[in-house]
Scaffold this motif. Structure first.
Motif, short mmCIF file in Angstrom:
data_model
loop_
_atom_site.label_atom_id
_atom_site.label_comp_id
_atom_site.label_asym_id
_atom_site.label_seq_id
_atom_site.Cartn_x
_atom_site.Cartn_y
_atom_site.Cartn_z
N PRO A 88 0.83 -1.21 0.00
CA PRO A 88 0.00 0.00 0.00
C PRO A 88 0.87 1.26 0.00
O PRO A 88 1.89 1.31 0.69
N PRO A 89 0.50 2.27 -0.76
CA PRO A 89 1.29 3.50 -0.78
C PRO A 89 1.17 4.26 0.54
O PRO A 89 0.14 4.21 1.20
N MET A 90 2.24 4.94 0.91
CA MET A 90 2.25 5.77 2.11
C MET A 90 2.77 7.15 1.73
O MET A 90 3.75 7.28 0.98
N ASP A 91 2.12 8.17 2.25
CA ASP A 91 2.51 9.55 1.96
C ASP A 91 3.94 9.80 2.45
O ASP A 91 4.31 9.40 3.55
N ASP A 92 4.73 10.48 1.62
CA ASP A 92 6.11 10.81 1.98
C ASP A 92 6.43 12.20 1.44
O ASP A 92 7.24 12.37 0.53
N ALA A 93 5.76 13.21 2.01
CA ALA A 93 5.91 14.57 1.51
C ALA A 93 7.34 15.07 1.63
O ALA A 93 7.77 15.92 0.84
N ALA A 94 8.09 14.58 2.61
CA ALA A 94 9.46 15.05 2.79
C ALA A 94 10.45 14.32 1.89
O ALA A 94 11.59 14.73 1.75
N GLY A 95 10.02 13.21 1.28
CA GLY A 95 10.88 12.47 0.38
C GLY A 95 12.04 11.76 1.04
O GLY A 95 13.00 11.37 0.38
N ARG A 96 11.96 11.53 2.36
CA ARG A 96 13.11 10.94 3.05
C ARG A 96 12.96 9.44 3.31
O ARG A 96 13.89 8.81 3.78
N MET A 97 11.79 8.84 3.02
CA MET A 97 11.58 7.44 3.37
C MET A 97 11.96 6.49 2.24
O MET A 97 11.89 5.27 2.41
N ALA A 98 12.34 7.02 1.08
CA ALA A 98 12.72 6.19 -0.07
C ALA A 98 11.67 5.14 -0.38
O ALA A 98 11.98 4.02 -0.77
N GLY A 99 10.40 5.52 -0.19
CA GLY A 99 9.31 4.62 -0.52
C GLY A 99 9.08 3.51 0.48
O GLY A 99 8.22 2.65 0.26
N ASN A 100 9.82 3.50 1.60
CA ASN A 100 9.74 2.37 2.52
C ASN A 100 9.23 2.81 3.89
O ASN A 100 9.80 2.46 4.93
N GLY A 101 8.14 3.57 3.89
CA GLY A 101 7.55 3.99 5.15
C GLY A 101 6.83 2.86 5.85
O GLY A 101 6.66 1.76 5.32
N MET A 102 6.40 3.13 7.07
CA MET A 102 5.59 2.17 7.81
C MET A 102 4.16 2.21 7.28
O MET A 102 3.65 3.27 6.92
N VAL A 103 3.50 1.05 7.26
CA VAL A 103 2.17 0.93 6.67
C VAL A 103 1.12 0.87 7.76
O VAL A 103 1.23 0.10 8.72
N ALA A 104 0.09 1.70 7.61
CA ALA A 104 -1.05 1.70 8.52
C ALA A 104 -2.32 1.88 7.70
O ALA A 104 -2.27 2.00 6.47
N GLY A 105 -3.46 1.93 8.38
CA GLY A 105 -4.72 2.06 7.67
C GLY A 105 -4.84 3.36 6.90
O GLY A 105 -5.42 3.40 5.82
N ASP A 106 -4.27 4.43 7.44
CA ASP A 106 -4.28 5.72 6.75
C ASP A 106 -2.89 6.00 6.21
O ASP A 106 -1.88 5.76 6.90
N ASP A 107 -2.81 6.53 5.00
CA ASP A 107 -1.51 6.68 4.36
C ASP A 107 -0.69 7.83 4.91
O ASP A 107 0.47 8.02 4.51
N ARG A 108 -1.23 8.59 5.87
CA ARG A 108 -0.50 9.71 6.45
C ARG A 108 0.19 9.36 7.77
O ARG A 108 0.68 10.23 8.48
N ALA A 109 0.26 8.07 8.09
CA ALA A 109 0.73 7.64 9.41
C ALA A 109 2.14 8.10 9.75
O ALA A 109 2.47 8.27 10.92
N ASN A 110 2.99 8.31 8.74
CA ASN A 110 4.38 8.68 9.00
C ASN A 110 4.59 10.18 9.14
O ASN A 110 5.74 10.64 9.20
N GLU A 111 3.51 10.96 9.18
CA GLU A 111 3.66 12.42 9.15
C GLU A 111 4.51 12.97 10.28
O GLU A 111 5.20 13.97 10.12
N ASN A 112 4.44 12.37 11.46
CA ASN A 112 5.32 12.80 12.55
C ASN A 112 5.43 11.68 13.57
O ASN A 112 4.67 10.71 13.56
N THR A 113 6.41 11.82 14.45
CA THR A 113 6.73 10.75 15.40
C THR A 113 5.57 10.45 16.34
O THR A 113 5.30 9.28 16.65
N GLY A 114 4.88 11.48 16.82
CA GLY A 114 3.77 11.26 17.74
C GLY A 114 2.64 10.48 17.10
O GLY A 114 2.10 9.54 17.69
N LEU A 115 2.28 10.84 15.88
CA LEU A 115 1.21 10.14 15.17
C LEU A 115 1.60 8.69 14.92
O LEU A 115 0.79 7.77 15.10
#
Length: 612
Positions: A213-240
């Protein structure tokens, strides 16, 4: 005895019901209201409470002062941290974002040309340099058939229910996240969510990252390998990311409490049912009261209440909570949590590390440049310390001032850096969605109009002072206009500039004077979002009068119009009776049950700061 049986398969629309005792929620909200099954369904339009406010009556946004220009003069905190005087913790922002990602998400459209939010590096009030002459912004996708002969309406891609969507997501995403094969048939998946090492799975967890599943990476730092959750914005910040991880763990913990003899799909649906109810319970019993948003008593489900998230709430009212976000995320944790080598690794990632007044605790500061889209940092920090630490520092003051993390986050791609100003986007989004002006929005919520800018802000004057530090006639463009001349702590004592104890203060010029200059003295032109956050706090609330009213109306509708709200759901009592599993936990209980953080080390309500 009631038998809990569920149907398998990829459920997208419609509530499956294999037994009258256990109908369960569809993933997209369809069928919640039996009389109006499309109410609150994902992919439908936001509800509009007021007439659309477009320049041509159809879809052309009104123009106004440049949104970044306003941001630099109204939302700019000039580096001074102001915190909640009521001791509301950073959990207000983490939980607020988690809930927001459950019931509201616009569908982005094409970038607007020419850009609607110009960025001027030569602005005397500008402190950040951008390689792009604009803040990235695109109009929201319109509901099909609107914006031509009828006013333009916007699509909400999520269902309008508090149903833990951010944990489970859509059908295809959920199948990938569940243990077992990915073959289009969820009936052969396991009850648990994939959690390698106790964390959310990375996109390469199943081997082929291209099918994840795609995950949002607005900062471009995850190289497409972000953590996957139900909502694609899960990696937006550490607290979330921490909250998302916590509730995936909670799902799996509940599965472990169920009899192994139960079918996997039944265990999954029971766990999901409890997680949804727990999210609702915490939202209504801890989150809203902590913010000073008090609702009418619950009288039961009312099928005549439309729970659909309103455009006014999603575009103006809820976005006002951005003022609770500081310019960094701070954690206070026991020093024993990390070895010297681990602390060195955190420092190498840009985390500030210092002793917190004694040798037994550490204070960690996650700067705006590092907290967004950085799952590697989260893995190094680990879940327990993040969850524990969020409750040890206060949230922002809930006023018009916004921190760097919200107002000036640098995003880099292809060798260029752009400044992402969420608050400027909030202003422009209101114009894009045809939001009423501030006065019209107050009227829509039954509030009296304001007769002046100082009446909006509650300040004594809306005139610039005769001050030798200011340039006469050019005060609105003078950086000295934002100087804090007095700061106070929660007890009213004066504190020095730069103090982390400050909860309020006075600037060289009033917000009212700057608003009057920005809007040419015409209060009827005041953008609703700007007016909402500029209001003084309502008694006992983190928000002003209008924002409090917007939240109250929407959260009552989300509660009263939800057939599966925990107060109306007999299945939850059956689950407790048969399996001893109770959804009625506060957030501290959930943290302690899923981490190595002892319950006694957390505040009774983690939404209240324990050390401020």
């Amino acid at each position: 005895m009631v038998c809990l049986v569920v149907a398998g398969g990829l459920l997208t629309s419609g509530a499956a019901e294999a037994s009258p005792a256990f109908e369960y929620q569809s993933l997209d909200g369809f069928g919640n209201n039996r009389l109006h099954p499309d109410r609150g369904k994902a992919g439908t339009g936001y509800l509009r409470l007021t007439a659309a406010n477009y320049a041509d009556g159809i879809g052309t946004p009104f123009t106004g002062p440049s949104a970044r220009y306003i941001s630099n003069r109204v939302f700019n905190d000039a580096g001074q941290r102001l915190s909640s005087a009521r001791g509301t913790s950073q959990w207000a922002t983490a939980w607020g974002q988690f809930v927001d990602h459950t019931f509201a998400k616009l569908v982005p459209g094409q970038m607007v040309q020419p850009p609607r939010i110009p960025y001027d590096n030569n602005d005397p009030m500008e402190s950040f340099r951008s390689d792009l002459p604009f803040v990235p912004f695109g109009r929201s996708k319109e509901v099909a058939g609107t914006g031509v002969g009828t006013p333009r309406e916007q699509v909400n891609s999520l269902g309008s229910h508090i149903d833990a969507f951010a944990v489970y997501g859509s059908a295809n995403r959920l199948e990938w996240m569940r243990e077992g094969p990915v073959d289009g048939d969820m009936s052969n998946n396991g009850a648990k969510l994939l959690m390698p090492g106790g964390n959310l799975p990375r996109r390469d967890a199943r081997g082929d990252i291209t099918t994840a599943p795609p995950m949002d990476d607005a900062a471009g730092r995850m190289a497409g390998n972000g953590m996957v959750a139900g909502d694609d914005r899960a990696n937006e910040n550490t607290g979330l990311l921490a909250v998302q991880t916590l509730f995936a763990r909670e799902h799996n913990r509940i599965v472990d409490l169920l009899p192994k003899s139960l079918p996997e799909e039944e265990k999954f649906q029971i766990a999901r049912r409890v997680v949804i109810a727990t999210q609702q319970y915490i939202t209504y019993n801890e989150f809203l009261p902590a913010l000073g948003v008090h609702l009418r008593p619950y009288r039961g489900y009312d099928p005549n209440v439309n729970p659909t998230v309103s455009n006014e709430f999603a575009t103006v009212g809820y976005r006002g909570a951005h003022s609770l976000v500081h310019d960094d995320i701070r954690l206070k944790v026991p020093a024993s949590r990390y070895t010297a080598a681990q602390l060195d690794a955190l420092r190498a990632r840009g985390v500030g590390v210092k002793a917190a007044g004694n040798e037994l605790e550490l204070e960690l500061a996650l700067p705006a440049s590092q907290a967004p889209f950085n799952p590697g940092l989260f893995e190094d920090l680990r879940l327990g310390p993040v969850l524990q630490g969020l409750g040890r520092f206060p949230a922002g003051a809930g006023d018009e001032l916004m921190g760097e993390l919200v107002r000036s986050a640098p995003l880099s791609a292809q060798g260029q850096t752009a400044i992402f100003d969420i608050t400027a986007i909030d202003i422009e989004r209101g114009r894009d969605h045809g939001m009423p002006n501030y006065q019209q929005l107050r009227a829509a919520y039954g509030l009296s109009p304001k007769t002046s800018f100082r009446a909006v802000t509650g300040e004594p004057t809306e005139s610039f002072p005769a001050d030798p530090q200011l340039t006469p006639g050019k005060e609105i463009d003078d950086p000295d206009a934002l100087d804090f001349i007095r700061l106070r702590d929660k007890n009213g004592r004066e504190v020095q500039p730069g103090s982390d104890l400050a909860v309020g203060g006075e600037r060289r010029t009033t917000t009212a004077a700057r608003l009057k200059a920005l809007y040419g003295g015409d209060i009827s032109k005041l953008d609703a979002f700007v007016g909402v956050v500029a209001e003084p706090k309502a008694p006992g609330s983190e928000f002003g009068e209008l924002q409090t009213a917007i939240w109250r109306k929407q959260f009552e509708a989300l509660r009263d119009g939800d057939r599966f709200y925990h107060g109306n759901d007999p299945v939850l009592a059956t689950i407790k009776h048969k399996y001893g599993i109770d959804y009625r936990q506060n957030l501290g209980d959930v943290i302690a049950a899923n981490t190595d953080v002892p319950r006694y080390t957390l505040a009774a309500s983690v939404f209240r700061c324990s050390s401020f």
